[in-house]
Design an enzyme around this catalytic site. Structure first.
Site, short mmCIF file in Angstrom:
data_model
loop_
_atom_site.label_atom_id
_atom_site.label_comp_id
_atom_site.label_asym_id
_atom_site.label_seq_id
_atom_site.Cartn_x
_atom_site.Cartn_y
_atom_site.Cartn_z
CG ASP A 158 -1.87 -1.12 1.26
OD1 ASP A 158 -2.16 -1.68 0.19
OD2 ASP A 158 -2.32 -1.48 2.37
N1 URA Z 1 -1.22 -5.98 3.77
C1 URA Z 1 -1.73 -4.73 3.80
O1 URA Z 1 -2.77 -4.48 4.39
N2 URA Z 1 -1.05 -3.75 3.17
C2 URA Z 1 0.13 -3.96 2.55
O2 URA Z 1 0.72 -3.01 2.00
C3 URA Z 1 0.64 -5.26 2.52
C4 URA Z 1 -0.06 -6.25 3.14
#
Ligand code: URA
Length: 265
Positions: free
Chosen positions: A104
């Site tokens: 993310d």
């Molecule tokens: N899980 C998440 O919620 N976000 C990420 O960036 C990676 C794994």
């Protein structure tokens, strides 16, 4: 057999930029089959020659593999009209480079960038069950109950529940790969509280679903305040890399990843 200029070979086999390669050659630091070669345009057979830089043997890979410590604020995409992407952080032009999976925008940590489509595909395949370990700071404590819920496969609102995942308290003061060594033995104390005042935990998942860790935390009533990936299979984030920095994978790291996915049919 791939024939190429020596300076290009050095960018791939020794992790040098083209101009660094030229400098190294000029200074006589590069030997090809035991002979000092200074001309960057010398053609070599990439899979056959023995090339050393300062006496150290280079290992030629057809593909490029970069370990990036992804900073917050950039997106895991190859290009975007508005947002800065992880590829904008890479200075040298490498054809066909893309991130293996997504973190993310507000997640930091280990992101592999490569142009090796088949390795990427295998690493991401849910069938291969490649572990991804995250250090997360939660908005409150978790304990045995949450640990058991993670282990039994949480319903995170998808058609199928998530595969069993591991949740353990992060050892005091450990926010990176140092935590991994202690990870196996780590259990929540009987009173059910994580060991750190920051509510730091390690979460290991076998899949890469959208917002997976955040949704799993939510399913046990917690918010993720900070998230950093510290490993993917055998590959561990190099703690010397500051957010935004990257380095080529070593030959051993590439081989270990390849072995890992071929061992898991
Ligand atoms: N899980 C998440 O919620 N976000 C990420 O960036 C990676 C794994």
């Amino acid at each position: 057999m791939e024939r190429m200029r020596l300076d290009k070979y050095l960018t791939q086999a020794a992790g040098l930029t083209r101009s660094e390669a030229k400098q190294y050659l000029k200074k006589g630091r590069v030997c090809v089959d035991g002979e000092v070669i200074k001309r960057p345009e010398t053609k070599v057979d990439a899979g056959l020659v023995r090339v050393t830089v300062d006496g150290k043997l280079c290992s030629y890979e057809k593909y490029t593999y970069l370990m990036l410590n992804k900073p917050q604020g950039v997106i895991s995409a190859t290009e975007d009209g508005r947002e800065r992407t992880v590829l904008d952080l890479v200075r040298e032009p490498v054809r066909g480079l893309f991130p293996v999976g997504r973190l993310d925008k507000d997640t930091e940590g280990l992101l592999l960038l490569t142009n090796d489509g088949s390795l990427a595909h295998a690493l991401l395949s849910p069938r291969k069950h490649v572990d991804k370990c995250y250090y997360a700071v939660l908005d409150g404590p978790v304990g045995r109950k949450e640990q058991d819920a993670f282990a039994s496969g949480l319903d995170i609102g998808d058609e199928k529940p998530a595969l069993p995942a591991r949740l353990v308290p992060a050892p005091e003061g450990q926010t990176g790969t140092g935590a991994l060594e202690a990870e196996q033995e780590n259990v929540f104390r009987p009173e059910g509280q994580a060991g750190t005042e920051k509510n730091g935990v390690l979460i290991t998942v076998q899949e890469g679903r959208f917002h997976q860790v955040k949704r799993m935390a939510k399913a046990v009533g917690r918010e993720v305040l900070y998230l950093k990936r510290i490993s993917m299979g055998s590959l561990q984030l190099d703690e010397n890399l500051k957010p935004g920095q990257y380095r080529p994978l070593t030959g051993e790291e590439v081989q270990a990843l390849k072995r890992e996915i071929t061992d898991r049919k």
